[in-house]
Design a protein around this motif. Structure first.
Motif, PDB file in Angstrom:
ATOM      1  N   GLY A  33      27.446 -22.936 -54.637  1.00 29.17           N
ATOM      2  CA  GLY A  33      28.043 -21.639 -54.938  1.00 29.17           C
ATOM      3  C   GLY A  33      26.970 -20.636 -55.295  1.00 29.17           C
ATOM      4  O   GLY A  33      25.781 -20.961 -55.303  1.00 29.17           O
ATOM      5  N   GLY A  34      27.385 -19.433 -55.575  1.00 30.01           N
ATOM      6  CA  GLY A  34      26.430 -18.387 -55.919  1.00 30.01           C
ATOM      7  C   GLY A  34      27.113 -17.253 -56.659  1.00 30.01           C
ATOM      8  O   GLY A  34      28.318 -17.288 -56.894  1.00 30.01           O
ATOM      9  N   THR A  35      26.326 -16.275 -56.998  1.00 28.06           N
ATOM     10  CA  THR A  35      26.815 -15.088 -57.691  1.00 28.06           C
ATOM     11  C   THR A  35      26.355 -13.868 -56.922  1.00 28.06           C
ATOM     12  O   THR A  35      25.191 -13.782 -56.525  1.00 28.06           O
ATOM     13  N   VAL A  36      27.259 -12.914 -56.726  1.00 29.91           N
ATOM     14  CA  VAL A  36      26.939 -11.690 -55.996  1.00 29.91           C
ATOM     15  C   VAL A  36      26.890 -10.529 -56.978  1.00 29.91           C
ATOM     16  O   VAL A  36      27.804 -10.342 -57.782  1.00 29.91           O
ATOM     17  N   ILE A  37      25.811  -9.763 -56.891  1.00 26.06           N
ATOM     18  CA  ILE A  37      25.640  -8.566 -57.714  1.00 26.06           C
ATOM     19  C   ILE A  37      25.558  -7.378 -56.764  1.00 26.06           C
ATOM     20  O   ILE A  37      24.804  -7.403 -55.789  1.00 26.06           O
ATOM     21  N   HIS A  38      26.318  -6.344 -57.047  1.00 26.44           N
ATOM     22  CA  HIS A  38      26.253  -5.131 -56.229  1.00 26.44           C
ATOM     23  C   HIS A  38      25.055  -4.307 -56.678  1.00 26.44           C
ATOM     24  O   HIS A  38      24.789  -4.176 -57.873  1.00 26.44           O
ATOM     25  N   ALA A  39      24.321  -3.760 -55.699  1.00 29.85           N
ATOM     26  CA  ALA A  39      23.082  -3.044 -56.013  1.00 29.85           C
ATOM     27  C   ALA A  39      22.887  -1.875 -55.053  1.00 29.85           C
ATOM     28  O   ALA A  39      23.639  -1.707 -54.098  1.00 29.85           O
ATOM     29  N   ARG A  40      21.861  -1.102 -55.298  1.00 31.40           N
ATOM     30  CA  ARG A  40      21.512   0.021 -54.439  1.00 31.40           C
ATOM     31  C   ARG A  40      20.028  -0.053 -54.139  1.00 31.40           C
ATOM     32  O   ARG A  40      19.201  -0.152 -55.035  1.00 31.40           O
ATOM     33  N   GLY A  41      19.680   0.013 -52.851  1.00 25.61           N
ATOM     34  CA  GLY A  41      18.283  -0.012 -52.433  1.00 25.61           C
ATOM     35  C   GLY A  41      17.620   1.338 -52.635  1.00 25.61           C
ATOM     36  O   GLY A  41      18.282   2.364 -52.720  1.00 25.61           O
ATOM     37  N   THR A  42      16.277   1.318 -52.692  1.00 21.36           N
ATOM     38  CA  THR A  42      15.532   2.564 -52.923  1.00 21.36           C
ATOM     39  C   THR A  42      14.478   2.820 -51.858  1.00 21.36           C
ATOM     40  O   THR A  42      13.566   3.608 -52.080  1.00 21.36           O
ATOM     41  N   ALA A  43      14.597   2.168 -50.697  1.00 23.31           N
ATOM     42  CA  ALA A  43      13.580   2.333 -49.650  1.00 23.31           C
ATOM     43  C   ALA A  43      13.545   3.780 -49.158  1.00 23.31           C
ATOM     44  O   ALA A  43      14.539   4.491 -49.178  1.00 23.31           O
ATOM     45  N   ASN A  44      12.374   4.183 -48.689  1.00 26.10           N
ATOM     46  CA  ASN A  44      12.206   5.545 -48.214  1.00 26.10           C
ATOM     47  C   ASN A  44      12.049   5.584 -46.690  1.00 26.10           C
ATOM     48  O   ASN A  44      12.044   4.562 -46.025  1.00 26.10           O
ATOM     49  N   LYS A  45      11.916   6.776 -46.136  1.00 18.96           N
ATOM     50  CA  LYS A  45      11.804   6.957 -44.678  1.00 18.96           C
ATOM     51  C   LYS A  45      10.593   6.231 -44.109  1.00 18.96           C
ATOM     52  O   LYS A  45      10.644   5.699 -42.999  1.00 18.96           O
ATOM     53  N   GLU A  46       9.485   6.181 -44.849  1.00 19.12           N
ATOM     54  CA  GLU A  46       8.290   5.484 -44.354  1.00 19.12           C
ATOM     55  C   GLU A  46       8.583   4.001 -44.128  1.00 19.12           C
ATOM     56  O   GLU A  46       8.146   3.416 -43.150  1.00 19.12           O
ATOM     57  N   ALA A  47       9.330   3.399 -45.043  1.00 20.13           N
ATOM     58  CA  ALA A  47       9.688   1.989 -44.896  1.00 20.13           C
ATOM     59  C   ALA A  47      10.579   1.798 -43.676  1.00 20.13           C
ATOM     60  O   ALA A  47      10.413   0.835 -42.921  1.00 20.13           O
ATOM     61  N   GLU A  48      11.531   2.709 -43.461  1.00 18.93           N
ATOM     62  CA  GLU A  48      12.410   2.611 -42.295  1.00 18.93           C
ATOM     63  C   GLU A  48      11.596   2.695 -41.005  1.00 18.93           C
ATOM     64  O   GLU A  48      11.831   1.944 -40.064  1.00 18.93           O
ATOM     65  N   GLU A  49      10.634   3.613 -40.957  1.00 22.04           N
ATOM     66  CA  GLU A  49       9.804   3.765 -39.762  1.00 22.04           C
ATOM     67  C   GLU A  49       8.898   2.546 -39.563  1.00 22.04           C
ATOM     68  O   GLU A  49       8.715   2.085 -38.435  1.00 22.04           O
ATOM     69  N   PHE A  50       8.340   2.008 -40.628  1.00 18.59           N
ATOM     70  CA  PHE A  50       7.450   0.863 -40.534  1.00 18.59           C
ATOM     71  C   PHE A  50       8.170  -0.369 -39.999  1.00 18.59           C
ATOM     72  O   PHE A  50       7.674  -1.076 -39.131  1.00 18.59           O
ATOM     73  N   PHE A  51       9.380  -0.634 -40.542  1.00 19.12           N
ATOM     74  CA  PHE A  51      10.136  -1.819 -40.139  1.00 19.12           C
ATOM     75  C   PHE A  51      11.029  -1.566 -38.917  1.00 19.12           C
ATOM     76  O   PHE A  51      11.663  -2.479 -38.409  1.00 19.12           O
ATOM     77  N   HIS A  52      11.129  -0.314 -38.472  1.00 20.67           N
ATOM     78  CA  HIS A  52      11.966   0.069 -37.324  1.00 20.67           C
ATOM     79  C   HIS A  52      13.431  -0.306 -37.537  1.00 20.67           C
ATOM     80  O   HIS A  52      14.096  -0.838 -36.651  1.00 20.67           O
ATOM     81  N   ILE A  53      13.911  -0.045 -38.754  1.00 21.04           N
ATOM     82  CA  ILE A  53      15.312  -0.309 -39.072  1.00 21.04           C
ATOM     83  C   ILE A  53      15.848   0.850 -39.898  1.00 21.04           C
ATOM     84  O   ILE A  53      15.083   1.589 -40.517  1.00 21.04           O
ATOM     85  N   THR A  54      17.154   1.018 -39.884  1.00 22.04           N
ATOM     86  CA  THR A  54      17.802   1.980 -40.766  1.00 22.04           C
ATOM     87  C   THR A  54      18.200   1.231 -42.024  1.00 22.04           C
ATOM     88  O   THR A  54      18.832   0.173 -41.948  1.00 22.04           O
ATOM     89  N   ILE A  55      17.826   1.765 -43.156  1.00 21.77           N
ATOM     90  CA  ILE A  55      18.085   1.064 -44.410  1.00 21.77           C
ATOM     91  C   ILE A  55      19.347   1.627 -45.061  1.00 21.77           C
ATOM     92  O   ILE A  55      19.428   2.809 -45.372  1.00 21.77           O
TER      93      ILE A  55
END
Length: 127
Positions: A33-55
């Protein structure tokens, strides 16, 4: 006495809505089993461009306590099902756990000589 930890905590951070996929993959490898915690990411546009994904800013953190001997299998299964190249865009990592209390069933608890604190609600019943 061995320095090896008996338990590991696997943390998997995924886009909201993918925690069930993570848990299904982990359970197939022996996690209970596990536990789920709701969270919010803080990645910026540079990270999106580097990884080629929409965050997606809304995240879920899935915490899974496992026996150390299945940690690698669980990590790999979780990453295959919800890793960065999937819609879940997840990352997963583990951390050693030194002490565990309160477990029953398939994972043996680590016991100490300490007396656990009394439940405050039980104390009020005896007054």
């Amino acid at each position: 006495m061995s320095n090896q930890t008996s338990y590991e905590l696997i943390l998997c951070i995924v886009n909201t809505g993918f925690s069930e996929i993570v848990m299904d993959a982990a359970k197939e490898c022996g996690a209970r089993g596990g536990t789920v915690i709701h969270a919010r990411g803080t990645a910026n546009k540079e990270a999106e461009e580097f990884f080629h994904i929409t965050i997606q800013p809304d995240k879920e953190i899935v915490m899974i306590l496992v026996a150390a001997d299945i940690k690698d299998a669980v990590l790999h299964a979780v990453y295959r099902s919800a890793g960065l190249k999937s819609e879940g865009q997840g990352i997963a990592f583990s951390m050693p756990v030194n002490h565990v209390v309160g477990l029953s069933g398939g994972i043996k608890p680590i016991t100490t000589d300490e007396t656990p604190p009394q439940n405050p609600s039980e104390e009020s019943k005896t007054e």
